[in-house]
Write a protein that holds these residues in place. Structure first.
Motif, short mmCIF file in Angstrom:
data_model
loop_
_atom_site.label_atom_id
_atom_site.label_comp_id
_atom_site.label_asym_id
_atom_site.label_seq_id
_atom_site.Cartn_x
_atom_site.Cartn_y
_atom_site.Cartn_z
N ILE A 18 0.89 -1.31 0.11
CA ILE A 18 0.10 0.05 -0.05
C ILE A 18 0.98 1.43 -0.03
O ILE A 18 0.53 2.33 -0.78
N TYR A 19 1.81 1.23 0.93
CA TYR A 19 2.84 2.56 0.79
C TYR A 19 3.51 2.68 -0.61
O TYR A 19 3.72 3.58 -1.11
N TYR A 21 2.32 1.87 -3.55
CA TYR A 21 1.28 2.35 -4.34
C TYR A 21 1.14 3.85 -3.84
O TYR A 21 0.96 4.59 -4.96
N ALA A 22 1.00 4.47 -2.80
CA ALA A 22 0.76 5.56 -2.30
C ALA A 22 2.05 6.47 -2.75
O ALA A 22 1.85 7.75 -3.25
N ARG A 23 3.09 5.71 -2.74
CA ARG A 23 4.39 6.77 -3.19
C ARG A 23 4.24 7.06 -4.53
O ARG A 23 4.44 8.09 -5.00
N LYS A 24 3.87 6.01 -5.47
CA LYS A 24 4.02 6.22 -6.98
C LYS A 24 2.65 7.12 -7.03
O LYS A 24 3.01 7.99 -8.15
N GLN A 25 1.50 7.16 -6.53
CA GLN A 25 0.50 8.17 -6.59
C GLN A 25 0.79 9.58 -6.16
O GLN A 25 0.48 10.58 -7.12
N MET A 26 1.69 9.84 -5.12
CA MET A 26 2.17 10.74 -4.64
C MET A 26 2.91 11.50 -5.89
O MET A 26 3.09 12.73 -5.96
N GLN A 60 -14.34 -5.90 2.73
CA GLN A 60 -14.48 -7.26 2.03
C GLN A 60 -13.26 -8.21 2.13
O GLN A 60 -12.86 -8.65 1.28
N ALA A 61 -12.75 -8.25 3.47
CA ALA A 61 -11.82 -8.97 3.82
C ALA A 61 -10.42 -8.61 3.25
O ALA A 61 -9.27 -9.41 3.20
N CYS A 62 -10.30 -7.50 2.82
CA CYS A 62 -8.95 -6.93 1.90
C CYS A 62 -8.39 -5.89 2.75
O CYS A 62 -9.28 -4.85 2.89
N ILE A 63 -7.13 -5.58 3.06
CA ILE A 63 -6.75 -4.58 3.55
C ILE A 63 -6.45 -3.54 2.53
O ILE A 63 -5.88 -3.75 1.59
N CYS A 64 -7.29 -2.20 2.72
CA CYS A 64 -7.10 -1.22 1.68
C CYS A 64 -6.68 0.04 2.12
O CYS A 64 -6.55 0.80 1.24
N ALA A 98 -2.35 6.16 4.03
CA ALA A 98 -2.22 5.48 2.75
C ALA A 98 -3.28 4.61 2.47
O ALA A 98 -3.98 3.78 3.42
N ALA A 99 -3.68 4.49 1.20
CA ALA A 99 -4.80 3.65 0.71
C ALA A 99 -4.35 2.94 -0.56
O ALA A 99 -3.22 3.32 -1.30
N ASN A 100 -4.93 1.64 -0.99
CA ASN A 100 -4.52 1.01 -1.93
C ASN A 100 -5.07 1.50 -3.53
O ASN A 100 -4.82 0.91 -4.44
N GLY A 101 -5.90 2.45 -3.19
CA GLY A 101 -6.60 3.15 -4.47
C GLY A 101 -7.88 2.21 -4.80
O GLY A 101 -8.43 2.77 -5.83
N GLN A 102 -8.19 1.47 -4.10
CA GLN A 102 -9.28 0.38 -4.70
C GLN A 102 -10.60 0.93 -3.87
O GLN A 102 -11.67 0.41 -4.23
N VAL A 103 -10.67 1.37 -2.73
CA VAL A 103 -11.67 1.71 -2.04
C VAL A 103 -11.60 3.22 -1.61
O VAL A 103 -10.80 4.00 -1.28
N ASN A 104 -12.90 3.81 -1.74
CA ASN A 104 -13.01 5.68 -1.30
C ASN A 104 -13.40 5.67 0.23
O ASN A 104 -13.91 4.56 0.65
N GLY A 105 -13.01 6.57 0.71
CA GLY A 105 -13.34 7.05 2.22
C GLY A 105 -12.48 6.49 3.11
O GLY A 105 -12.80 6.45 4.39
N ILE A 106 -11.10 6.05 2.66
CA ILE A 106 -10.17 5.87 3.64
C ILE A 106 -10.07 6.77 4.71
O ILE A 106 -9.90 6.46 5.82
N PHE A 107 -9.75 8.10 4.28
CA PHE A 107 -9.35 9.07 5.10
C PHE A 107 -10.62 9.34 6.03
O PHE A 107 -10.26 9.32 7.39
N ALA A 108 -11.77 9.38 5.60
CA ALA A 108 -12.93 9.62 6.44
C ALA A 108 -13.05 8.44 7.63
O ALA A 108 -13.41 8.99 8.66
#
Length: 165
Positions: A18-19, A21-26, A60-64, A98-108
């Motif tokens: 996840i980190y 992926y987040a670095r790439k997005q940043m 859904q059983a996945c770390i996002c 950080a998020a994996n980009g698959q699920v919205n609302g992580i920060f909230a």
């Protein structure tokens, strides 16, 4: 619905993915300096897990998503320039979210979890991190000034006084 639980050593591979992926997005969004190619480090994440301050978001059983939440004084927050904290009351700090980009609302979801723990939440971000600055303003954080993190680089500091308490 997302579940938030303490991160465990068995989660380490997914967390580091996840980190990455987040670095790439940043980098793609113009924020190449905040985490560079190697932050947060494996050692930092292992320490977060050992100190029971690393949390994962599961959908859904996945770390996002993942974040650190630390209640207590943050040494890098002792000096603030160009402003001041909203108060001197006890606070918790959100770090390394950080998020994996698959699920919205992580920060909230992470923020709601933290707001249930303590009234004052602090966080900081790099001046180039426009996405995080937008999220912080959207969720009621107030810009308080600038702080310097361990590597002596500047960050914009924010605080939110939660109304639930």
């Amino acid at each position: 619905m997302m579940i938030i639980r303490l991160a465990q050593k068995e989660d380490l591979q997914q967390i580091m993915s996840i980190y990455a992926y987040a670095r790439k997005q940043m980098m793609c969004s113009g924020n190449a300096k905040q985490w560079g190619n190697d932050k947060p480090s494996l050692e930092t994440i292992q320490e977060d897990i050992d100190k029971r301050q690393s949390f994962v978001l599961i959908n859904q059983a996945c770390i996002c998503g993942v974040f650190a939440f630390i209640i207590g004084d943050d040494p890098t927050y002792q000096v603030i320039e160009g402003g001041s904290w909203l108060n001197d009351a006890p606070y918790g700090t959100i770090h390394r979210i950080a998020a994996n980009g698959q699920v919205n609302g992580i920060f909230a979801a992470a923020l709601a979890f933290c707001e249930n723990k303590i009234q004052n939440i602090r966080i900081d971000t790099h001046a180039d991190n426009q996405i995080m600055q937008h999220l912080l303003k959207k969720h009621g954080f107030q810009q308080c000034g600038c702080i310097y993190v361990e590597d002596k680089t500047q960050r914009i500091a924010y605080q939110k006084i939660c109304s639930r308490h």
